[in-house]
Design a protein around this motif. Structure first.
Motif, PDB file in Angstrom:
ATOM      1  N   ASN A 142       2.961  10.472  -0.671  1.00  0.00           N
ATOM      2  CA  ASN A 142       3.184   9.004  -0.124  1.00  0.00           C
ATOM      3  C   ASN A 142       3.870   8.390  -1.163  1.00  0.00           C
ATOM      4  OD1 ASN A 142       1.288   7.707  -2.114  1.00  0.00           O
ATOM      5  ND2 ASN A 142      -0.221   8.937  -1.315  1.00  0.00           N
ATOM      6  N   LEU A 143       4.536   7.099  -0.596  1.00  0.00           N
ATOM      7  CA  LEU A 143       5.095   6.153  -1.448  1.00  0.00           C
ATOM      8  C   LEU A 143       4.576   4.811  -1.469  1.00  0.00           C
ATOM      9  CD1 LEU A 143       7.800   5.809  -3.455  1.00  0.00           C
ATOM     10  CD2 LEU A 143       8.957   5.622  -1.078  1.00  0.00           C
ATOM     11  N   GLN A 174      12.567  11.441   5.846  1.00  0.00           N
ATOM     12  CA  GLN A 174      11.999  10.976   4.733  1.00  0.00           C
ATOM     13  C   GLN A 174      12.054   9.468   4.764  1.00  0.00           C
ATOM     14  OE1 GLN A 174      14.870  12.296   1.609  1.00  0.00           O
ATOM     15  NE2 GLN A 174      16.164  10.604   2.129  1.00  0.00           N
ATOM     16  N   ILE A 175      11.157   8.888   3.968  1.00  0.00           N
ATOM     17  CA  ILE A 175      11.071   7.406   3.863  1.00  0.00           C
ATOM     18  C   ILE A 175      11.199   7.182   2.387  1.00  0.00           C
ATOM     19  CG2 ILE A 175       9.616   6.728   5.771  1.00  0.00           C
ATOM     20  CD1 ILE A 175       7.256   6.620   3.526  1.00  0.00           C
ATOM     21  N   ILE A 176      12.191   5.671   2.337  1.00  0.00           N
ATOM     22  CA  ILE A 176      12.382   5.543   0.697  1.00  0.00           C
ATOM     23  C   ILE A 176      12.484   3.918   0.786  1.00  0.00           C
ATOM     24  CG2 ILE A 176      14.070   7.155   0.719  1.00  0.00           C
ATOM     25  CD1 ILE A 176      16.273   5.103   1.083  1.00  0.00           C
ATOM     26  N   GLY A 197       0.842  -1.266  -0.220  1.00  0.00           N
ATOM     27  CA  GLY A 197       0.100  -0.029   0.108  1.00  0.00           C
ATOM     28  C   GLY A 197       1.046   1.299   0.166  1.00  0.00           C
ATOM     29  N   ASN A 198       0.140   2.456   0.312  1.00  0.00           N
ATOM     30  CA  ASN A 198       0.709   3.625   0.248  1.00  0.00           C
ATOM     31  C   ASN A 198       1.174   4.128   1.891  1.00  0.00           C
ATOM     32  OD1 ASN A 198       0.695   4.205  -2.626  1.00  0.00           O
ATOM     33  ND2 ASN A 198      -1.509   4.627  -2.444  1.00  0.00           N
ATOM     34  N   TYR A 199       2.540   4.687   2.060  1.00  0.00           N
ATOM     35  CA  TYR A 199       2.877   4.917   3.260  1.00  0.00           C
ATOM     36  C   TYR A 199       3.272   6.506   3.275  1.00  0.00           C
ATOM     37  CZ  TYR A 199       3.107   0.074   4.468  1.00  0.00           C
ATOM     38  OH  TYR A 199       2.794  -1.082   4.575  1.00  0.00           O
ATOM     39  N   LYS A 200       2.978   7.212   4.429  1.00  0.00           N
ATOM     40  CA  LYS A 200       3.458   8.447   4.483  1.00  0.00           C
ATOM     41  C   LYS A 200       3.878   8.553   5.826  1.00  0.00           C
ATOM     42  CE  LYS A 200       0.329  11.753   4.849  1.00  0.00           C
ATOM     43  NZ  LYS A 200      -0.651  12.820   4.352  1.00  0.00           N
ATOM     44  N   ILE A 201       4.748   9.792   6.325  1.00  0.00           N
ATOM     45  CA  ILE A 201       5.030  10.078   7.641  1.00  0.00           C
ATOM     46  C   ILE A 201       4.775  11.286   7.974  1.00  0.00           C
ATOM     47  CG2 ILE A 201       7.078   8.510   7.322  1.00  0.00           C
ATOM     48  CD1 ILE A 201       8.682  11.050   6.606  1.00  0.00           C
ATOM     49  N   SER A 202       4.650  11.205   9.618  1.00  0.00           N
ATOM     50  CA  SER A 202       4.028  12.426  10.356  1.00  0.00           C
ATOM     51  C   SER A 202       4.766  12.393  11.742  1.00  0.00           C
ATOM     52  CB  SER A 202       2.789  12.615  10.478  1.00  0.00           C
ATOM     53  OG  SER A 202       2.121  11.451  11.307  1.00  0.00           O
ATOM     54  N   GLN A 259       2.420   6.013   8.313  1.00  0.00           N
ATOM     55  CA  GLN A 259       1.122   5.745   8.112  1.00  0.00           C
ATOM     56  C   GLN A 259       0.671   4.819   6.861  1.00  0.00           C
ATOM     57  OE1 GLN A 259       0.200  10.081   8.236  1.00  0.00           O
ATOM     58  NE2 GLN A 259      -1.172   9.555   9.795  1.00  0.00           N
ATOM     59  N   TYR A 260       0.125   3.977   7.043  1.00  0.00           N
ATOM     60  CA  TYR A 260      -0.454   3.036   5.935  1.00  0.00           C
ATOM     61  C   TYR A 260      -1.782   3.186   5.652  1.00  0.00           C
ATOM     62  CZ  TYR A 260      -2.240  -1.422   3.980  1.00  0.00           C
ATOM     63  OH  TYR A 260      -2.898  -2.379   3.529  1.00  0.00           O
TER      64      TYR A 260
END
Length: 105
Positions: free
Chosen positions: A72-73, A41-43, A21-26, A103-104
């Motif tokens: 998101n990634l 950052q996430i990679i 799925g898509n992931y983002k950070i906070s 976050q997913y």
């Protein structure tokens, strides 16, 4: 609290992706010097991604502030999600981070 200098990333954490799925950070964060910035950052350490497309947080306030990545990634099951924290450079700097959330959705 994380402090760094020339060698980047200052800190890195690798996590296995269990759900596609898509992931983002906070997070909540601040820098100690208001003239400096830090980056979180996430990679996907399994694939090369153009830097401008990464979910990035730029911490630029010396007051506690809530940050959330605008992008998101996408990750596939079995990929490796890597959180990189970059702070400092030629001049050392310190960043405070609280409640870092990946976050997913």
């Amino acid at each position: 609290m994380i402090s760094g200098g020339c060698i980047q990333p200052t800190a890195s954490l690798k996590l296995p992706v269990v759900y596609e799925g898509n992931y983002k950070i906070s997070c909540w964060a601040r820098v100690l010097d208001s003239n400096r910035t830090g980056t979180i950052q996430i990679i996907n350490s399994n694939n090369c991604v153009i830097d401008s497309l990464l979910p990035i947080i730029t911490v630029n306030s010396n007051y506690w502030r809530y940050y959330s990545s605008a992008r998101n990634l996408h990750f596939n099951k079995g990929d490796t999600l890597q959180v990189d924290i970059l702070i400092g450079g030629i001049i050392s700097e310190t960043m405070l981070i609280d409640e870092l959330l990946i976050q997913y959705y």
